[in-house]
Design a protein around this motif. Structure first.
Motif, PDB file in Angstrom:
ATOM      1  N   LEU B  64      23.225  29.680 -40.311  1.00 21.26           N
ATOM      2  CA  LEU B  64      22.449  30.527 -41.209  1.00 21.26           C
ATOM      3  C   LEU B  64      22.434  29.920 -42.604  1.00 21.26           C
ATOM      4  CD1 LEU B  64      23.499  34.168 -40.252  1.00 21.26           C
ATOM      5  CD2 LEU B  64      22.084  32.547 -39.036  1.00 21.26           C
ATOM      6  N   ILE B 109      34.994  23.700 -40.717  1.00 21.96           N
ATOM      7  CA  ILE B 109      35.564  25.050 -40.588  1.00 21.96           C
ATOM      8  C   ILE B 109      35.368  25.565 -39.165  1.00 21.96           C
ATOM      9  CG2 ILE B 109      35.434  27.433 -41.403  1.00 21.96           C
ATOM     10  CD1 ILE B 109      34.471  26.317 -44.091  1.00 21.96           C
ATOM     11  N   LEU B 115      35.739  28.934 -34.796  1.00 25.20           N
ATOM     12  CA  LEU B 115      35.015  30.143 -35.176  1.00 25.20           C
ATOM     13  C   LEU B 115      33.550  30.041 -34.750  1.00 25.20           C
ATOM     14  CD1 LEU B 115      36.510  30.707 -38.692  1.00 25.20           C
ATOM     15  CD2 LEU B 115      36.336  32.469 -36.948  1.00 25.20           C
ATOM     16  N   SER B 116      32.869  31.182 -34.777  1.00 24.93           N
ATOM     17  CA  SER B 116      31.452  31.142 -34.474  1.00 24.93           C
ATOM     18  C   SER B 116      30.685  30.683 -35.712  1.00 24.93           C
ATOM     19  CB  SER B 116      30.956  32.515 -34.033  1.00 24.93           C
ATOM     20  OG  SER B 116      30.555  33.276 -35.130  1.00 24.93           O
ATOM     21  N   GLY B 117      29.678  29.849 -35.467  1.00 25.74           N
ATOM     22  CA  GLY B 117      28.887  29.338 -36.575  1.00 25.74           C
ATOM     23  C   GLY B 117      28.185  30.452 -37.318  1.00 25.74           C
ATOM     24  N   PHE B 118      27.887  31.527 -36.604  1.00 25.08           N
ATOM     25  CA  PHE B 118      27.150  32.621 -37.239  1.00 25.08           C
ATOM     26  C   PHE B 118      27.842  33.106 -38.496  1.00 25.08           C
ATOM     27  CE2 PHE B 118      26.890  37.169 -37.925  1.00 25.08           C
ATOM     28  CZ  PHE B 118      25.561  37.291 -38.236  1.00 25.08           C
ATOM     29  N   ILE B 119      29.102  33.535 -38.339  1.00 18.87           N
ATOM     30  CA  ILE B 119      29.760  34.203 -39.461  1.00 18.87           C
ATOM     31  C   ILE B 119      30.151  33.185 -40.532  1.00 18.87           C
ATOM     32  CG2 ILE B 119      32.138  34.200 -38.558  1.00 18.87           C
ATOM     33  CD1 ILE B 119      30.413  37.216 -40.132  1.00 18.87           C
ATOM     34  N   LEU B 122      26.977  32.226 -42.365  1.00 23.83           N
ATOM     35  CA  LEU B 122      26.528  33.364 -43.189  1.00 23.83           C
ATOM     36  C   LEU B 122      27.288  33.332 -44.518  1.00 23.83           C
ATOM     37  CD1 LEU B 122      24.957  36.053 -43.513  1.00 23.83           C
ATOM     38  CD2 LEU B 122      26.879  37.214 -42.456  1.00 23.83           C
ATOM     39  N   ALA B 123      28.602  33.072 -44.424  1.00 20.03           N
ATOM     40  CA  ALA B 123      29.442  33.032 -45.629  1.00 20.03           C
ATOM     41  C   ALA B 123      29.127  31.807 -46.480  1.00 20.03           C
ATOM     42  CB  ALA B 123      30.919  33.052 -45.229  1.00 20.03           C
ATOM     43  N   THR B 124      29.158  30.612 -45.860  1.00 15.20           N
ATOM     44  CA  THR B 124      28.953  29.399 -46.666  1.00 15.20           C
ATOM     45  C   THR B 124      27.522  29.338 -47.194  1.00 15.20           C
ATOM     46  OG1 THR B 124      28.410  28.096 -44.716  1.00 15.20           O
ATOM     47  CG2 THR B 124      30.695  28.047 -45.445  1.00 15.20           C
ATOM     48  N   THR B 126      25.675  31.814 -48.112  1.00 17.78           N
ATOM     49  CA  THR B 126      25.645  32.668 -49.296  1.00 17.78           C
ATOM     50  C   THR B 126      26.308  31.961 -50.469  1.00 17.78           C
ATOM     51  OG1 THR B 126      25.866  34.548 -47.812  1.00 17.78           O
ATOM     52  CG2 THR B 126      26.213  34.971 -50.137  1.00 17.78           C
ATOM     53  N   ALA B 127      27.432  31.290 -50.187  1.00 20.24           N
ATOM     54  CA  ALA B 127      28.138  30.578 -51.257  1.00 20.24           C
ATOM     55  C   ALA B 127      27.262  29.457 -51.826  1.00 20.24           C
ATOM     56  CB  ALA B 127      29.458  30.018 -50.733  1.00 20.24           C
ATOM     57  N   THR B 129      23.967  29.225 -51.822  1.00 20.27           N
ATOM     58  CA  THR B 129      22.916  29.865 -52.617  1.00 20.27           C
ATOM     59  C   THR B 129      23.487  30.339 -53.946  1.00 20.27           C
ATOM     60  OG1 THR B 129      21.976  30.650 -50.548  1.00 20.27           O
ATOM     61  CG2 THR B 129      21.122  31.632 -52.551  1.00 20.27           C
ATOM     62  N   GLY B 130      24.705  30.915 -53.879  1.00 17.89           N
ATOM     63  CA  GLY B 130      25.354  31.413 -55.084  1.00 17.89           C
ATOM     64  C   GLY B 130      25.579  30.300 -56.096  1.00 17.89           C
ATOM     65  N   ILE B 131      26.025  29.129 -55.626  1.00 16.16           N
ATOM     66  CA  ILE B 131      26.240  28.001 -56.542  1.00 16.16           C
ATOM     67  C   ILE B 131      24.897  27.590 -57.163  1.00 16.16           C
ATOM     68  CG2 ILE B 131      26.970  25.596 -56.705  1.00 16.16           C
ATOM     69  CD1 ILE B 131      28.908  26.163 -54.375  1.00 16.16           C
TER      70      ILE B 131
END
Lengths: 341, 329
Positions: B64, B109, B115-119, B122-124, B126-127, B129-131
């Motif tokens: 994502l 990661i 882990l699932s790529g989805f979550i 979604l987090a990275t 957003t990060a 975009t945030g940067i």
């Protein structure tokens, strides 16, 4: 609206993540108070924190409903856009009584989610792709239907709900709504056979089916409840925003996942922590508010959101690995691997 | 398997071609060289976005963060060229390297933490975009290198120059999955993770490479798009999520992993770009375009299933797109 101490202990005791969150919130609050001054814990600021946290907690529960059955709802915001448009239309244009509007919003939320559930069950597609597609369908439909117009809600009851006070000037009445939703969720999962079946389907769908659980019905019920909670979140959101449009819901996805995942809901399904969701929402909005208080420019607001979610996922995974090493063998099985197929 | 890809997107391509010819005869705007150029320009961007998603779908994962990486790369290239006055070549190379690193972070990661790529994405995402928003304070860079503008908006009659990198990338990715050992490893892990593990295929490395490649392709898409938009804005990529999934899925990529039809992706990008254009030529609201993309995903999957059940079901494809049963979110 309260939870009895014994039950609270039962909920908290079973969930280390909830205790961790209480510590985290205490840390955040003392941290921001020492950096940003006492304004952070002032009743005005606490009021706005819990106002947002109440909605985010309900969004987290809406997401958790489907995560518990090993699915997900990317369309929380799409349903929110449809429900917001409907609420605005009914109250402002059609002049419907408030209770009619509220009931209809709930019904449409349920129907919108049920449509996704039926689509998933009949096509055999993953919930990810079904809800992703419906996110764009619902979001687009809401804007198309309303022509992007604003609805100024004037209902005094809704204003009192979203902008009034409860017991103390620091508490928004929406907290009661969120806690009530939380109690109902808790009763569903821990005192009701439907909730048990949902947990069973999420933990192992094949085993649940073999045990005689009507998986399709349980999944549809989970979708319906998720849609209902999206409708509740819509009304909560509208009660304090008052000036609403079909763009509402566009930013609901992230808080819904943060509240659920940070709250300790296992992404692989079959596990829920209602107290965790409520506390995670409180932590999330405390952090957002605190960053504003210490003058972090609003442009930087998305970075901590992403980092919090990432940290929550990593901590959760590390905890699960340590706590239940035997279950890891299940995770390497194809199909049940940590892969959203 | 190749016949299967054919049946999956061939009806869509045929329908689009017929609709295009009818529209070309019916309206004056649709058949003009300029309009076809517009469609092909959009096709090139869509194909790049779709490829970025396809390479992770191939390993039965998802990203994502495609849009987030694109936003970050866009402002990196725009800022390095426009503010730091780097030569354009160096700025582009730095941007592509940044995209690769972002993808590597995701892959690391996901692979290391299982882990699932989805979550995670979604987090990275957003990060990232945030940067991008934080660094620029949401202000776009408007000093855009002329090279990128002439690439993004250049054309020979109806042929958009952007098709050159898009086609080259499709061919390279298609060939890589077909002939490179790592490409085959990604497909093997995507097709059956347990079997790949038992066969000694380095699944962590495959996951790492798939995500790094996805980041690199997202970065290339971002660089291509800077010239189209004539602006380097952190908002680039914010609307890419649906497209990134619609293109590979309509192109016939199975969500359960194990295949990577780069050609199908390209055709799907063409179909989506043409539909987008038709709706705009017919003066339909942009929200309807958004709805159409969502509905098309279903249309594609259902038509693909029909084609599959009509044609002889190929072996090893007994569970196409329907692992909803036993898998986690």
């Amino acid at each position: 609206m309260g939870v009895s101490p014994a039950r609270l202990r039962e909920v908290l005791g079973s969930q280390t993540s909830a205790l961790g969150l209480v510590l985290l919130i205490a840390l955040t609050w003392t941290g921001f108070t020492s950096i940003g001054g006492s304004g952070f814990l002032g009743s005005f600021n606490l009021y706005s924190i819990v106002q947002l946290a109440a909605r985010d907690a309900v969004l987290g529960m809406a997401q958790a409903m489907l995560i518990v059955v090993a699915r997900m709802n990317l369309a929380v915001g799409g349903i929110g856009a449809v429900c917001t448009s409907l609420l605005g239309y009914l109250l402002v244009v059609a002049g419907a009584p408030l209770w009619v509007a509220v009931v209809l919003v709930g019904v449409v939320g349920v129907l919108a989610a049920l449509l996704m559930g039926f689509t998933e069950l009949t096509t055999g597609l993953s919930s990810f792709i079904v809800t992703l597609a419906f996110l764009s369908v619902y979001g687009g439909a809401a804007v198309l239907a309303t022509g992007g117009r604003q609805f100024q809600i004037t209902s005094p009851e809704l204003q009192a709900l979203g902008n009034g006070t409860l017991f103390s000037p620091a508490i928004c009445p929406l907290v009661a709504v969120a806690v009530a939703c939380g109690v109902l969720c808790w009763l569903l999962y821990f005192r009701n056979s439907l909730g048990w079946k949902m947990l069973a389907v999420g933990a192992n769908e094949r085993a649940a089916r073999a045990s005689g659980v009507h998986v399709g019905g349980v999944v549809l019920a989970a979708y319906a409840l998720s849609g209902l909670l999206c409708g509740v979140a819509t009304i909560m959101n509208a009660s304090y925003e008052l000036n609403v449009n079909a763009g509402f819901g566009a930013d609901w996805l992230l808080p819904s996942f943060i509240a659920a995942v940070l709250g300790g809901v296992a992404l692989t399904g079959g596990d829920i922590s209602v107290a965790g969701i409520l506390l995670a929402a409180l932590f999330y909005d405390s952090l957002q508010s605190g960053l504003t208080i210490i003058n972090v420019p609003s442009y930087w607001i998305e970075l901590p959101q992403g980092l919090v979610l990432l940290a929550a996922v990593l901590i959760d995974q590390a905890r699960r690995r340590r706590a239940r090493p035997l279950e890891r063998s299940r995770d390497t099985e194809p199909g049940t691997a940590a892969v959203p197929s | 398997m190749r016949r299967l890809f054919g049946t999956q997107w061939a009806p869509l391509l045929a329908a689009t071609a017929v609709a295009g010819i009818v529209l070309g005869l019916a309206t004056k705007q649709f058949g003009t060289a300029f309009n076809i150029y517009t469609i092909l320009q959009t096709t090139a961007i869509y194909a790049a976005i779709g490829l970025s998603q396809m390479v992770v779908l191939a390993i039965a994962d998802m990203s994502l963060a495609v849009g987030g990486i694109a936003g970050l790369v866009t402002i990196a290239v725009g800022g390095l060229y426009g503010v730091q006055h780097w030569p354009i070549g160096a700025a582009i190379v730095a941007g592509l390297a940044l995209g690769l690193v972002c993808g590597l972070v995701n892959g690391l990661i996901i692979a290391e933490m299982d882990l699932s790529g989805f979550i995670v994405t979604l987090a990275t995402g957003t990060a990232f975009t945030g940067i991008a928003y934080g660094v620029t304070s949401a202000i776009p860079y408007s000093n855009i290198p002329p090279v990128l503008v002439s690439l993004g908006q250049g054309r020979a009659s109806f042929f958009s120059y952007l098709l050159v990198p898009a086609i080259a990338m499709s061919v390279a990715v298609g060939a890589g999955f077909r002939w490179l050992p790592i490409g085959r490893a990604i497909l093997a892990v995507g097709g059956n993770r347990e079997a790949a593990l038992l066969a000694g295929i380095p699944h962590k490395r495959a996951m790492l490479v798939a995500h790094a490649l996805s980041g690199l392709i997202a970065a290339i898409a971002a660089v291509m798009y800077i010239g189209v938009l004539e602006s380097a804005t952190p908002a680039t990529g914010s609307e890419w999520l649906i497209i990134s999934f619609a293109v590979p899925i309509i192109g016939g990529t199975a969500l359960v992993g194990g295949d990577a039809p780069a050609a199908g992706c390209f055709v799907a990008a063409l179909v989506l770009a043409a539909i987008n254009d038709v709706l705009i030529v017919l003066n339909v609201n942009t929200e309807a375009v958004q709805m159409a993309e969502g509905l098309l995903i279903f249309a594609a999957v259902i038509s693909g299933k029909l084609a599959q059940s009509v044609g002889r079901a190929s072996p090893g494809r007994g569970r196409p797109l329907s692992s909803a049963g036993s898998s986690g979110p």
